[in-house]
Design an enzyme around this catalytic site. Structure first.
Site, PDB file in Angstrom:
ATOM      1  N   SER A   1       0.801  -1.229   0.000  1.00 43.64           N
ATOM      2  CA  SER A   1       0.000   0.000   0.000  1.00 43.64           C
ATOM      3  C   SER A   1       0.832   1.277   0.000  1.00 43.64           C
ATOM      4  O   SER A   1       0.302   2.349  -0.273  1.00 43.64           O
ATOM      5  CB  SER A   1      -0.967   0.013   1.190  1.00 43.64           C
ATOM      6  OG  SER A   1      -0.279   0.243   2.395  1.00 43.64           O
TER       7      SER A   1
ATOM      8  N   LYS B   1       0.723   4.345   6.924  1.00 45.03           N
ATOM      9  CA  LYS B   1       0.097   5.200   5.914  1.00 45.03           C
ATOM     10  C   LYS B   1       0.579   6.639   6.103  1.00 45.03           C
ATOM     11  O   LYS B   1       1.112   7.007   7.143  1.00 45.03           O
ATOM     12  CB  LYS B   1      -1.433   5.199   6.049  1.00 45.03           C
ATOM     13  CG  LYS B   1      -2.109   3.850   5.881  1.00 45.03           C
ATOM     14  CD  LYS B   1      -2.140   3.399   4.456  1.00 45.03           C
ATOM     15  CE  LYS B   1      -2.895   2.095   4.275  1.00 45.03           C
ATOM     16  NZ  LYS B   1      -2.144   0.914   4.626  1.00 45.03           N
TER      17      LYS B   1
END
Length: 148
Positions: free
Chosen positions: A69, A106
């Site tokens: 990701s 993230k």
């Protein structure tokens, strides 16, 4: 699209290292363009990566990336992250977060009273953190160590 389940992160604490230990370090600069003339490597130093990458030993941990990701930020599967828990979270920093029982890494997006967790891969959704989420910013990523 069904995304794979998040794997758990394994955290490592930096070890106390004797200052005389460390890998040999040649502080000459290595050309990534045209080769440079050979210099005398007789003066050797020792380099500790803890000294270079860890500012706060008591609050710094290492963890491996699991997944794809964050590939747009240069964080690839199995890279080793250096995470400092003493740093204040800020907009646009890359953070290790604990979200609803799982760790994730993230980019933080903070806009007024809203927090978003932004992946750096278009195949993954942006996550809006709400009051219903169990959410903790666990630490800020300061460095990444890669194998080539």
């Amino acid at each position: 699209m069904i995304l794979p389940a998040t794997k758990k992160l394994t955290f490592y604490k930096p070890e106390e290292v004797n200052d005389s230990l460390g890998a040999l370090f040649f502080d000459t600069g290595i050309s990534a363009g045209f080769p440079s003339p050979t210099e005398d490597f007789s003066e050797q130093q020792r380099l500790s990566l803890d000294d270079e990458l860890v500012k706060n030993k008591d609050t710094t941990f290492f963890a491996r990336v699991s997944g794809q990701s964050m590939i747009g930020a240069g964080l690839d599967d199995n890279d080793l992250l250096v995470i400092d828990r003493s740093l204040e979270p800020e907009n646009n920093k890359i953070a290790v977060c604990f979200l609803d029982g799982e760790f994730t890494v993230k980019r933080l997006r903070v806009d007024k009273d809203e927090v978003w967790l932004k992946p750096e891969n278009p195949d993954y959704p942006i996550i809006k953190v709400t009051a219903e989420n169990h959410f903790v910013i666990w630490g800020i990523v300061t460095n990444v160590i890669k194998k080539i």
